[in-house]
Each structure stands twice: as structure tokens, then as C-alpha cells.
Design an enzyme around this catalytic site. Structure first.
Site, PDB file in Angstrom:
ATOM      1  N   GLY A  88       5.925  38.131   7.203  1.00 21.35           N
ATOM      2  CA  GLY A  88       6.202  37.670   5.941  1.00 21.35           C
ATOM      3  C   GLY A  88       7.284  37.702   5.101  1.00 21.35           C
ATOM      4  N   TRP A  90      10.135  37.466   5.647  1.00 26.52           N
ATOM      5  CA  TRP A  90      11.381  35.968   5.076  1.00 26.52           C
ATOM      6  C   TRP A  90      10.729  35.528   4.121  1.00 26.52           C
ATOM      7  CZ3 TRP A  90      14.405  32.802   9.805  1.00 26.52           C
ATOM      8  CH2 TRP A  90      15.062  33.573  10.348  1.00 26.52           C
ATOM      9  N   ASP A 111       2.031  29.819  10.177  1.00 28.73           N
ATOM     10  CA  ASP A 111       1.566  30.689  11.267  1.00 28.73           C
ATOM     11  C   ASP A 111       0.033  30.552  11.840  1.00 28.73           C
ATOM     12  OD1 ASP A 111       3.985  33.706  11.909  1.00 28.73           O
ATOM     13  OD2 ASP A 111       1.964  33.415  13.317  1.00 28.73           O
ATOM     14  N   ASP A 127      -1.538  26.929  13.757  1.00 31.88           N
ATOM     15  CA  ASP A 127      -0.281  26.806  14.414  1.00 31.88           C
ATOM     16  C   ASP A 127       0.291  25.764  14.088  1.00 31.88           C
ATOM     17  OD1 ASP A 127       1.050  26.800  17.253  1.00 31.88           O
ATOM     18  OD2 ASP A 127      -0.099  26.695  17.637  1.00 31.88           O
ATOM     19  N   ASP A 151      11.725  31.164  12.441  1.00 37.67           N
ATOM     20  CA  ASP A 151      12.087  32.314  13.399  1.00 37.67           C
ATOM     21  C   ASP A 151      10.900  32.774  14.327  1.00 37.67           C
ATOM     22  OD1 ASP A 151      13.474  35.014  13.220  1.00 37.67           O
ATOM     23  OD2 ASP A 151      12.105  35.834  12.894  1.00 37.67           O
ATOM     24  N   LYS A 191      15.871  30.568  15.083  1.00 38.43           N
ATOM     25  CA  LYS A 191      16.122  31.343  16.163  1.00 38.43           C
ATOM     26  C   LYS A 191      16.608  30.870  17.222  1.00 38.43           C
ATOM     27  CE  LYS A 191      13.193  34.708  16.472  1.00 38.43           C
ATOM     28  NZ  LYS A 191      12.082  36.041  16.966  1.00 38.43           N
TER      29      LYS A 191
END
Length: 241
Positions: A88, A90, A111, A127, A151, A191
Site C-alpha cells: 500500500g 504507493w 493486488d 489478481d 509496481d 516497473k
């Protein structure tokens, strides 16, 4: 961000910090050398110490803070989607900057790992690769996002090339999602791992955004192969050449 104690010279608890280096004592048969090295690095990481002071859930929060301080892509009033949000950090940064509240939430995270609730953040425990995930994110936000953050990284297998390919796939899926939902002029941060395959993704982003930057924030560990691709000012379909 919350007001914090004065940052020492050298960055977040950096060279100006006089905190003594902590070593993890070795006891036969209790911990592997590699695990001991990781634990020592974690205990002595200035960003880990600063995250505890500032109340952030992870050191990764400072990666987003540093990138935003440089490029100013997060602003008050924006709508944000955060992919791979656990634990959490970000979401906390985004919530603070855009001014999201429980009454009018403007940050949605997702997530497959459970995330302890955060003020001003809607968190979906599922997911992102699930077929229903993209629509559920938009439904939760109530509109198209101004910024999509990712990320995400695949769980490591110990085989570097396999880990690289799996994370590259997540980058591509995140990019496809961003291209399908972003508002015109919106931004995308993802990322990636250095290795070559990210060049295909880079080409796609350059075709669909005004500018694309490779970013390695100071909070990203020097030995890490991670980097971030920051794509700014999404072109609406009518603008894409």
C-alpha cells in the site's frame, strides 16, 4: 506527505545518519548466509528507517515520491489506479498528493495479496490478470484514470531469466490496460527489468505518449536491475499517428 523529522544530509537517513550498522549474528543451522545478508541490508536500509518515521508501509513509497518530485505527474484532484498495490505504499503517496478521501475516493488499488485498508483508497483483493479485473477497477473508480501506476513484479523463482520474462509480461499487460483506459493527456508509470525485452514495450509507449523516460530513482537499490518507464501525456486514438 506527513511532516517528518529533518532529513539528514545525504538523503533519507543517508550519509548524514549516525545510526550504527546492525549485524545479524550467525547461529549454526538457523539462517542461510544469503538470508542473513538480506536481513542485514534491510535492517540498515535508510529508506526502511524513514518509512517507519513517516508512516509509509514500504520503502517503495520513496521511489514514487522521488520520481514525482522530478516529473510532477501526480497532482491534486487526479484519479489514480495502482496495479500490484500491496502493501500500500504507493497508494499512500498517491492519496496524499491527489487529496483522495473516504467521502470522495479517487485512488483505487488492486493486488491478489490482502492489504490493510487505507483512508481514501479503494482496494480490490484480486489478481489483476483475472478477466474481470480491468472493468472492476474502472467501476470502482467511477471514471477513466488520469494516471495508471504499476509496481508489479512476478514472484521470484530463483531463475533470473524466468523472473525477467514473467515480470516483462506483467509490464505489457499493465501497458495494454493503461492504453485502453487512460484519459487523453494521462500518464503511465511501470516497473520493468533491464534486459532487452522491454524495448518492445518502449516502442509501444513512444507511439502512444508524447514523451517516455527511463527512470532509476535513488530509492531503487543500486544492485537491482529494476528501472521504471514513465510515459507522459497519453495521445487519444485520434491523435495517435
Amino acid at each position: 506527505m506527513k511532516k517528518t523529522k529533518k532529513t539528514p544530509t545525504g538523503g533519507y537517513g543517508g550519509s548524514g545518519s549516525h545510526k550504527l550498522y546492525q549485524r545479524v549474528k550467525k547461529k549454526a543451522g538457523t539462517i542461510k548466509a544469503s538470508s542473513r545478508r538480506w536481513l542485514e541490508r534491510h535492517l540498515n536500509d535508510p529508506y526502511v528507517h524513514q518509512s517507519k518515521v513517516d508512516g509509509y508501509r514500504s520503502r517503495a513509497a520513496y521511489k514514487l515520491i522521488e520520481m514525482n518530485e522530478r516529473y510532477k505527474f501526480l497532482k491534486k484532484g487526479q484519479k489514480i489506479i495502482d496495479l500490484g498495490a500491496a502493501p500500500g505504499g504507493w497508494c499512500q503517496v498517491a492519496q496524499r498528493i491527489v487529496g483522495s478521501s473516504d467521502e470522495k475516493p479517487s485512488v483505487v488499488g488492486i493486488d491478489y495479496l490482502p492489504v490493510v485498508p487505507l483512508p481514501g483508497v479503494i482496494m480490490l483483493e484480486m489478481d489483476f490478470l483475472h478477466t474481470d479485473a480491468p472493468q472492476k477497477l474502472i467501476d470502482a473508480l467511477g471514471t477513466k484514470p488520469d494516471v495508471v501506476l504499476s509496481d508489479m513484479a512476478a514472484p521470484t523463482t530463483g531463475h533470473r531469466q524466468t523472473d525477467y520474462l514473467r515480470t516483462t509480461y506483467l509490464c505489457e499487460v499493465a501497458a495494454d490496460f493503461a492504453l485502453s483506459v487512460l484519459k487523453s493527456g494521462g500518464h503511465f508509470l511501470v516497473k520493468a527489468f533491464q534486459g532487452g525485452a522491454e524495448n518492445t514495450l518502449l516502442t509501444t509507449l513512444k507511439q502512444n505518449f508524447k514523451t517516455v523516460h527511463h527512470v532509476k530513482p535513488p530509492a531503487s537499490r543500486t544492485e537491482s536491475v529494476e528501472l521504471y518507464l514513465l510515459a507522459l501525456e497519453f495521445k487519444a486514438k485520434t491523435e495517435v499517428k
